[in-house]
Design an enzyme around this catalytic site. Sequence first.
Site, PDB file in Angstrom:
ATOM      1  N   LEU A   1      89.882  -4.296  37.333  1.00 33.06           N
ATOM      2  CA  LEU A   1      88.941  -3.186  37.199  1.00 33.06           C
ATOM      3  C   LEU A   1      89.317  -2.325  36.001  1.00 33.06           C
ATOM      4  O   LEU A   1      90.494  -2.251  35.614  1.00 33.06           O
ATOM      5  CB  LEU A   1      88.936  -2.302  38.453  1.00 33.06           C
ATOM      6  CG  LEU A   1      88.495  -2.954  39.763  1.00 33.06           C
ATOM      7  CD1 LEU A   1      89.705  -3.468  40.525  1.00 33.06           C
ATOM      8  CD2 LEU A   1      87.712  -1.971  40.622  1.00 33.06           C
TER       9      LEU A   1
ATOM     10  N   ASN B   1     104.505   0.644  39.686  1.00 31.60           N
ATOM     11  CA  ASN B   1     105.741   0.844  38.942  1.00 31.60           C
ATOM     12  C   ASN B   1     105.483   1.444  37.563  1.00 31.60           C
ATOM     13  O   ASN B   1     106.037   1.006  36.552  1.00 31.60           O
ATOM     14  CB  ASN B   1     106.554  -0.455  38.840  1.00 31.60           C
ATOM     15  CG  ASN B   1     105.854  -1.573  38.070  1.00 31.60           C
ATOM     16  OD1 ASN B   1     104.659  -1.507  37.815  1.00 31.60           O
ATOM     17  ND2 ASN B   1     106.605  -2.602  37.687  1.00 31.60           N
TER      18      ASN B   1
ATOM     19  N   ASP C   1     115.620  -4.709  37.273  1.00 31.01           N
ATOM     20  CA  ASP C   1     114.291  -4.992  37.826  1.00 31.01           C
ATOM     21  C   ASP C   1     114.386  -5.686  39.181  1.00 31.01           C
ATOM     22  O   ASP C   1     113.743  -5.282  40.153  1.00 31.01           O
ATOM     23  CB  ASP C   1     113.502  -5.887  36.868  1.00 31.01           C
ATOM     24  CG  ASP C   1     112.924  -5.119  35.699  1.00 31.01           C
ATOM     25  OD1 ASP C   1     112.419  -4.012  35.912  1.00 31.01           O
ATOM     26  OD2 ASP C   1     112.977  -5.628  34.571  1.00 31.01           O
TER      27      ASP C   1
ATOM     28  N   GLN D   1     136.288 -10.702  37.707  1.00 28.02           N
ATOM     29  CA  GLN D   1     136.180 -11.188  36.325  1.00 28.02           C
ATOM     30  C   GLN D   1     137.353 -12.084  35.935  1.00 28.02           C
ATOM     31  O   GLN D   1     137.282 -12.806  34.932  1.00 28.02           O
ATOM     32  CB  GLN D   1     136.080 -10.010  35.347  1.00 28.02           C
ATOM     33  CG  GLN D   1     137.338  -9.151  35.221  1.00 28.02           C
ATOM     34  CD  GLN D   1     137.342  -7.981  36.180  1.00 28.02           C
ATOM     35  OE1 GLN D   1     136.724  -8.035  37.244  1.00 28.02           O
ATOM     36  NE2 GLN D   1     138.032  -6.902  35.796  1.00 28.02           N
TER      37      GLN D   1
END
Length: 410
Positions: free
Chosen positions: A70, A94, A169, A231
């Site tokens: 739209l 978002n 994200d 690590q």
Amino acid sequence: MTAPLDGIRVLDFSRVLSGPHCTRMLCDLGADVIKVEPPAGDITRFTSPRANSMATYYVQQNTGKRNISLDFKQPEAIEILMQLVDRCDIVVENFRAGVMDRQGLGYEAIHARNPRVIYASISGYGATGPWTQRRAYAPVVGAETGLMKSQGDARWQPGHQNDRHSHADVYTSLETASGILAALYQREQSGIGQWVDVSMAQTMLYVNEHFHDDVWDRETDPNWLRSFRPQDSPVVTLADGSTVVVSGHPAEQGTFQMYARAIERPEIEDDPRFATVGERLEHLDVLFELIREYAATVRDVEAFEEQFGRYQLAVGTLRAVTDIIQTDWAAERNVTVDVSDRADGTFTIPNAPWRFSAAPEVGVHGEPRYRGEDNRAVLSDVLGLSDERIDELAARGVISDRVPTPRSEQ
């Protein structure tokens, strides 16, 4: 048997990744997700690789959703969206703070229209505070919240660079989906929806398992490793050229002894260079070299994993995505799913990871949709608009689509 979210309808205004992955989860759990796109479309539609005007990035996050398009600049489009809100349980967006308000689609307007709606907003720094108007994508948020520095500092080579994966994200999409499901449960008791405001930056701090250590400003016991130091997990090469990683720090009390026995060097347990955690950390390069030398004598991954497994050490093979999806494990777990490329082929995308004993159909379903492809179906099925009314809206540009012309008509 129905899916867990069967009967729940979602109006999805989100784009790119943080919102679309959240709504993909809801879709894979059985919700009817209606993705709303402006005429310009979600920017991931224009990424590569692509086929048949369908980008695989878009496909991975949006398969199974219905799609309408739209023109938000037209008041009639906003009214149609509000009518859809009347029939939805969840709204996800978002944009930066204030964008949806300016469109007349902010939380207050939608809550007034349908108090039962759960309205979820994802933004870089949240809907309150001094940073609401800052633009934010995953690389920026990763830099702001310590991820980029932490990863750079942990590398043996100096320097900082952005990670290939958009952690901010995806993590935020997971936290948002969790908040939405909690709000849905609360609505069962209250009958009222609410606003779930999720910040990408706060999420990155929330999921940082080393946050507690980064802010520690007191003395530490030298006989204990700080925050496990993953690590330092050894990465070694075997006789056949395979690369494997071993989980567990070689300097850690108890774990060191496991390594000593796994590499068939029990005598190093009495070596003064390795007497304490502090000494082992000081001579970590020597300890690593002993592990590498042993690994180079082991014929293959199976033998290495069997040997280290005897001493409760977990081993993983360095693989590409294309390697792991060819394994028997991936086949048994239905790790991937092939979806239509909207012609005569398919795209391969990752399947949802959940298995429900009472909802076996959970996971990717349906096919990717072109922009506005479901305008007519949604507006007629959900709102009851007539074909004539829908044709009128299309003629005036209130709704639009971008559907390729069938080959027979080209």
